[in-house]
Design a protein around this motif. Structure first.
Motif, PDB file in Angstrom:
ATOM      1  N   THR A  89       0.860  -1.179   0.000  1.00 32.55           N
ATOM      2  CA  THR A  89       0.000   0.000   0.000  1.00 32.55           C
ATOM      3  C   THR A  89       0.896   1.228   0.000  1.00 32.55           C
ATOM      4  N   TYR A  90       0.286   2.398  -0.084  1.00 30.26           N
ATOM      5  CA  TYR A  90       1.073   3.633  -0.027  1.00 30.26           C
ATOM      6  C   TYR A  90       1.669   3.862   1.357  1.00 30.26           C
ATOM      7  N   ARG A  91       1.104   3.223   2.380  1.00 28.20           N
ATOM      8  CA  ARG A  91       1.518   3.477   3.754  1.00 28.20           C
ATOM      9  C   ARG A  91       2.703   2.608   4.152  1.00 28.20           C
ATOM     10  N   ASP A  92       3.757   3.268   4.531  1.00 25.19           N
ATOM     11  CA  ASP A  92       4.955   2.604   5.040  1.00 25.19           C
ATOM     12  C   ASP A  92       5.033   2.894   6.542  1.00 25.19           C
ATOM     13  N   THR A  93       4.717   1.902   7.353  1.00 25.01           N
ATOM     14  CA  THR A  93       4.630   2.100   8.796  1.00 25.01           C
ATOM     15  C   THR A  93       6.015   2.327   9.406  1.00 25.01           C
ATOM     16  N   LEU A  94       6.130   3.380  10.200  1.00 22.66           N
ATOM     17  CA  LEU A  94       7.383   3.654  10.894  1.00 22.66           C
ATOM     18  C   LEU A  94       7.658   2.557  11.922  1.00 22.66           C
ATOM     19  N   VAL A 105       4.511   6.445   0.323  1.00 26.92           N
ATOM     20  CA  VAL A 105       5.566   6.136  -0.640  1.00 26.92           C
ATOM     21  C   VAL A 105       4.970   5.571  -1.929  1.00 26.92           C
ATOM     22  N   GLY A 106       5.306   6.201  -3.041  1.00 31.36           N
ATOM     23  CA  GLY A 106       4.874   5.730  -4.350  1.00 31.36           C
ATOM     24  C   GLY A 106       6.063   5.524  -5.267  1.00 31.36           C
ATOM     25  N   VAL A 107       5.831   4.904  -6.394  1.00 30.14           N
ATOM     26  CA  VAL A 107       6.921   4.652  -7.346  1.00 30.14           C
ATOM     27  C   VAL A 107       6.431   4.860  -8.768  1.00 30.14           C
ATOM     28  N   ILE A 108       7.286   5.475  -9.564  1.00 31.50           N
ATOM     29  CA  ILE A 108       7.049   5.653 -10.992  1.00 31.50           C
ATOM     30  C   ILE A 108       8.135   4.869 -11.712  1.00 31.50           C
ATOM     31  N   GLU A 109       7.771   3.752 -12.287  1.00 30.68           N
ATOM     32  CA  GLU A 109       8.765   2.865 -12.894  1.00 30.68           C
ATOM     33  C   GLU A 109       9.422   3.527 -14.096  1.00 30.68           C
ATOM     34  N   GLY A 110      10.715   3.317 -14.229  1.00 30.29           N
ATOM     35  CA  GLY A 110      11.439   3.862 -15.365  1.00 30.29           C
ATOM     36  C   GLY A 110      11.087   3.157 -16.662  1.00 30.29           C
ATOM     37  N   LYS A 187      14.607   7.535   8.514  1.00 32.46           N
ATOM     38  CA  LYS A 187      15.467   6.520   9.133  1.00 32.46           C
ATOM     39  C   LYS A 187      14.827   5.139   9.050  1.00 32.46           C
ATOM     40  N   SER A 188      13.517   5.093   9.273  1.00 33.82           N
ATOM     41  CA  SER A 188      12.805   3.822   9.194  1.00 33.82           C
ATOM     42  C   SER A 188      12.794   3.282   7.765  1.00 33.82           C
ATOM     43  N   LEU A 189      12.500   4.149   6.808  1.00 37.09           N
ATOM     44  CA  LEU A 189      12.400   3.700   5.415  1.00 37.09           C
ATOM     45  C   LEU A 189      13.728   3.203   4.869  1.00 37.09           C
ATOM     46  N   VAL A 190      14.808   3.907   5.156  1.00 42.20           N
ATOM     47  CA  VAL A 190      16.081   3.500   4.550  1.00 42.20           C
ATOM     48  C   VAL A 190      16.521   2.117   5.016  1.00 42.20           C
ATOM     49  N   GLN A 191      16.180   1.746   6.228  1.00 49.84           N
ATOM     50  CA  GLN A 191      16.538   0.408   6.704  1.00 49.84           C
ATOM     51  C   GLN A 191      15.809  -0.667   5.915  1.00 49.84           C
TER      52      GLN A 191
END
Length: 325
Positions: A89-94, A105-110, A187-191
């Motif tokens: 989902t769009y939600r990335d839980t801390l 968090v979303g993504v646009i594929e290359g 910090k949470s996302l990068v891990q």
């Protein structure tokens, strides 16, 4: 921006475009300057920022009902513009906050089969410091400049790429919570990304761009001498877009926003771009940081001027932005 203890208190983007193609023209150097025939809508910049910094969101403090409304708003924006969630989902839980809180968090594929394996991160934090505890006429820290302005610009860039498909590399769109609590969202996302062997090329984090500077360049970059990002952006835009701000170096702002979380883990060019220069805005972390003080034409022009640069970053055959040795 994460609290600077030494300082005194001082919708949406449905960006319209006449055409959605991009073209390259020869510059005086060996590189190419990309011309972007896409116009960012000033009205839509205004509408997006006005809601995100409205009283209804009660200062968007992480873990509150106000930031939950902001999260829903950002999710709806990404969905409406056909930008896919990066996770399920769009939600990335801390993982580092006591109550439920989420990055969006979303993504646009290359579009290139090889380059799409590399990522450009466009980011800003959507949280702020919430409500004042003491009784006073205005208790809401709306955070229009800090950092609803940055979120608005990143959303405009996301809309542009989703519409034009101009990116050969994949683009991660990250709206962070918990920045004001100590860069917790980033910090949470990068891990999580590190565990995925996330192939990061570079990160552009947009921080406090609500008012212009009275200087001969549009914006400054944090950690100016850490990479060649500033010179490359100027090369790509063909303008004096990014300059050096001595105060940025003095206060070590490179370490005070979400770019640092990414740099700390990936050791790639990860920097914040800002137009808050300690002289042009008196209401840092103050209830008067409100929409009515934001310069909408400036935010629109800032976003428009960066589009050729972020496009070039997303399509260059090699990774031209590098750390300085």
């Amino acid at each position: 921006m994460k609290k600077l203890y030494f300082l005194l208190p001082f919708i949406f983007i449905a960006c319209k475009s006449s055409t959605t193609n991009v073209a390259e023209k020869d510059s005086k150097s060996d590189s190419k300057i990309i011309e972007v025939n896409y116009k960012v809508s000033e009205t839509e910049i205004s509408d997006f920022l006005k809601y995100l910094s409205s009283d209804e969101l009660e200062g968007r403090e992480t873990g509150t009902k106000g930031i939950e409304k902001a999260a829903v708003f950002l999710e709806d924006f990404l969905k409406k513009n056909n930008i896919k969630p990066y996770f399920k989902t769009y939600r990335d839980t801390l993982t580092n906050f006591k109550t439920p809180a989420f990055n969006i968090v979303g993504v646009i594929e290359g579009t290139d089969p090889e380059l799409k394996k590399e990522f450009v991160v466009l980011s800003a934090h959507y949280d702020h410091i919430g409500m004042e505890k003491k009784e006073q006429a205005d208790k809401i820290n709306n955070g229009a400049n800090d950092d609803a302005s940055g979120v608005t610009s990143v959303a405009a860039m996301a809309k542009y790429f989703a519409k034009t498909k101009a990116n050969k590399r994949s683009i991660l769109i990250a709206f962070f919570a918990g920045e004001e609590k100590g860069l917790l969202g980033s910090k949470s996302l990068v891990q999580k990304l590190k565990k995925q062997d996330f192939n990061l090329y570079t990160q552009l984090n947009i921080e406090m761009i609500g008012v212009p500077m009275k200087r001969d360049y549009l914006a400054y970059i944090t950690g100016f001498d850490k990479s060649n990002m500033a010179s490359k952006i100027n090369e790509y835009t063909g303008k004096n877009t990014i300059g050096f701000l001595p105060k940025e170096a003095e206060y070590e702002l490179f370490y005070r926003s979400d770019n640092y979380s990414f740099y700390d883990v990936f050791k790639k060019p990860c920097q914040s771009i800002s137009t808050f220069d300690f002289e042009n805005f008196d209401f840092y972390h103050h209830v008067s940081d409100e929409f009515k003080l934001m310069d909408i034409p400036h935010i629109t022009a800032f976003t428009q001027e960066l589009l050729p640069a972020v496009t070039k970053i997303s399509v260059s055959p090699t990774q031209e932005i590098t750390m300085n040795k």
